[in-house]
Write an enzyme that holds these catalytic residues in place. Structure first.
Site, PDB file in Angstrom:
ATOM      1  N   LYS A  88      -3.561   2.861   1.002  1.00 54.30           N
ATOM      2  CA  LYS A  88      -3.024   1.604   0.485  1.00 54.30           C
ATOM      3  C   LYS A  88      -3.372   1.474  -0.994  1.00 54.30           C
ATOM      4  O   LYS A  88      -4.516   1.755  -1.402  1.00 54.30           O
ATOM      5  CB  LYS A  88      -3.615   0.430   1.270  1.00 54.30           C
ATOM      6  N   SER A 163      -0.455  -7.642   4.530  1.00 55.89           N
ATOM      7  CA  SER A 163       0.012  -7.059   3.277  1.00 55.89           C
ATOM      8  C   SER A 163       0.168  -5.545   3.326  1.00 55.89           C
ATOM      9  O   SER A 163       0.812  -4.946   2.478  1.00 55.89           O
ATOM     10  CB  SER A 163      -0.974  -7.410   2.161  1.00 55.89           C
ATOM     11  N   SER A 187      -4.350  -8.038   7.430  1.00 51.55           N
ATOM     12  CA  SER A 187      -3.422  -7.170   6.693  1.00 51.55           C
ATOM     13  C   SER A 187      -3.350  -5.732   7.199  1.00 51.55           C
ATOM     14  O   SER A 187      -2.505  -4.966   6.741  1.00 51.55           O
ATOM     15  CB  SER A 187      -3.773  -7.163   5.202  1.00 51.55           C
TER      16      SER A 187
END
Length: 516
Positions: A88, A163, A187
């Site tokens: 990420k 997210s 997330s």
């Protein structure tokens, strides 16, 4: 659209543990694994858009370095050695652009690695690239990225959650066998639920946050994204452990999560006490989500678990407390992006005084997106004189009550369960103009972040709309292994019912021709 060979299709559909075993046996090299996934990335990205940056050359170089090691050297490495991974873009990577999906960090190439990246490199795991996210991890749909919108592999007209939608979609679409995410209010777990992947938020402090770009420091936690429970356990043991550079890092090493996952695969849960969170179910949860959840609970019972209802009395206040604490910490953490030291700098136009204050204002206006600005404003207000005690102080008191609620619940049961998300994946734009509706997606995941306890989402099947549903396990602090055993057991039981893993029902046109 490019296609990928049959051999590639076979490789990428293996679990990370199976890929690792193939490398160990000499059936495949790390380079061949990296090349296979890079081919899938090339084929899938036009429709999935999971990656902000693909670091193919770096990954191949790292794979070659692993392949060149002697058998004795390889034997000292973790089980996942040689298996590639996606990261990420909230986690800093030396020499690879890291933006947190924000224009304000566009072009920033870190001069150092996050602790978790150091551990992955030491374990011989090549880095495929950086995945997309909501800007600075602020969002529940990955629609708030400054660069692109990631699509859900199950239906490319729908969001992958957020997210960390990029990491979840990359794993679900076979672009990577594993990924790292960050979980501040769900997330990792909520995208896991929406994409049919396994997402884990470790105990707060169980994995070093050094090098994780801070959103809300008392809530953020790096964790694994995978397609199986065992793969997450293997990855968490690689990245976990104490780090003196992180003041919140827990001094003890990783828990025995791999052993727990392998024990769970035997599907014997006799004596395990499972608590249904009374407040997380019923109204507000999609009927298909609730149906799959109840069926999964029945499976736990069939395997010998003792299931009872448990109340977390103050959990109804968690959303309100979170959306005071988190923006307050966002306001503080994002103050460093001022155009002075690194990242974007926008000078005031002609006719406007060329002061530092004006430069900061123009930089932040141009560099931050609407959702980030919304949370900075909210947090700054909550921390301002005259409101601090009424808002931030009160929210912290509620947080303490929730922590005590969890402690009391774990006096009665070993592990808690709840749906991960109230709904399956929603369509793009459906909630963009209603921030409160978007925030409600985190109602079942936020409590674990406030309490600092570990939590995991695994696929519980498909809803009536044909989209994945997530089932969440929550364990006591520093007892992450407790959730791995029942999670692996449930995964095995459900896969028997499905005649294989959930992703066998995934229609992936970017993989057309792979198995012909």
């Amino acid at each position: 659209m490019s296609t990928v060979s049959n051999e590639t299709a076979t490789l990428v559909k293996l679990s990370a543990a199976e890929q690792a075993a193939a490398v160990k046996k000499g059936d495949v090299t790390s380079r061949e694994l990296v090349e296979a996934h890079l081919k899938v990335i090339e084929a899938a990205e036009p429709s999935i858009k999971a990656f902000l940056k693909v670091s193919g050359d770096v990954a191949l170089e790292q794979a070659d370095a692993f392949d060149a090691k002697t058998a004795e050297e390889k034997a000292t490495l973790p089980e996942l050695a040689g298996v590639p991974i996606a990261i990420k873009d909230m986690i800093v990577t030396k020499g690879i652009e890291t933006t947190a999906a924000s224009k304000i960090l566009e072009g920033w190439v870190p001069p150092y690695d996050a602790t978790v990246i150091e551990k992955l490199k030491a374990a011989g795991m090549p880095i495929l690239g950086k995945t997309n996210l909501d800007e600075f991890a602020q969002g529940s749909s990955t629609e708030h990225s400054a660069y692109q919108t990631t699509h859900n592999p199950w239906d490319t007209e729908r969001v992958p959650g957020g997210s960390g939608g990029g990491s979840a979609s990359a794993v679900a679409a076979f672009e990577a066998p594993l990924a790292l995410g960050t979980d501040t209010g769900g997330s990792i777990r909520q995208p896991g639920a929406l994409t049919g992947t396994v997402g884990v938020k470790p105990t707060y402090g169980g994995v070093s946050r050094f090098g994780a770009i801070a959103m809300a420091s008392s809530l953020d936690q790096i964790g694994p994204v995978s397609r199986t429970v065992l793969d997450s356990a293997l990855l968490q043991e690689v990245i976990g452990g104490h780090d003196r550079r992180d003041s919140t890092s827990i001094p003890e090493g990783p828990r025995p999560m791999v052993a727990a996952a392998r024990e769970g695969a035997k599907r014997d849960l006799k004596g395990l006490k499972v608590g249904l969170i009374k407040e997380l179910g019923g109204d507000g949860f999609q009927p298909g989500v609730e149906a799959r959840f109840n069926e999964a609970v029945d499976k736990l019972r069939e395997m010998g678990a003792e299931v009872s209802e448990v109340s977390i009395p103050h959990i109804g206040y968690s959303l309100g407390a979170y959306y005071i604490i988190m923006p307050s910490e966002v306001s503080s953490n994002l103050a460093r992006y001022d155009g002075m030291r690194y990242g974007l700098r926008v000078m005031p136009p002609a006719g406007v005084p060329q002061t530092a204050a004006n430069m900061m204002a123009y930089t932040r206006e141009a560099g931050f997106g609407d959702e980030v600005k919304r949370r900075i404003i909210l947090g700054t207000y909550a921390l301002s004189a005259g409101y601090y005690d009424a808002w931030y102080g009160s929210a912290q008191k509620v947080r303490t009550l929730i922590i005590r609620d969890f402690e009391a619940a774990f006096q009665q049961v070993d592990v808690l369960v709840a749906p991960t998300s109230p709904s399956t994946a929603f369509k793009f734009g459906e909630k963009m103009n209603d921030p409160l509706a978007m925030y409600m997606n985190d109602i079942a995941t936020i409590p674990a972040n406030l309490a600092g306890v570990p939590a995991m989402s695994i696929p519980a099947g498909l809803s009536d709309d044909g989209l994945p549903v997530g089932f969440q396990f929550i364990a006591p602090q520093q007892r992450d292994e407790v959730m791995y055993k029942p999670a692996a057991a449930l995964e095995a039981a459900l896969e028997e019912d499905w005649n294989g893993p959930i992703w066998k029902d995934l229609k992936a046109p970017w993989l057309d021709g792979l198995d012909k």
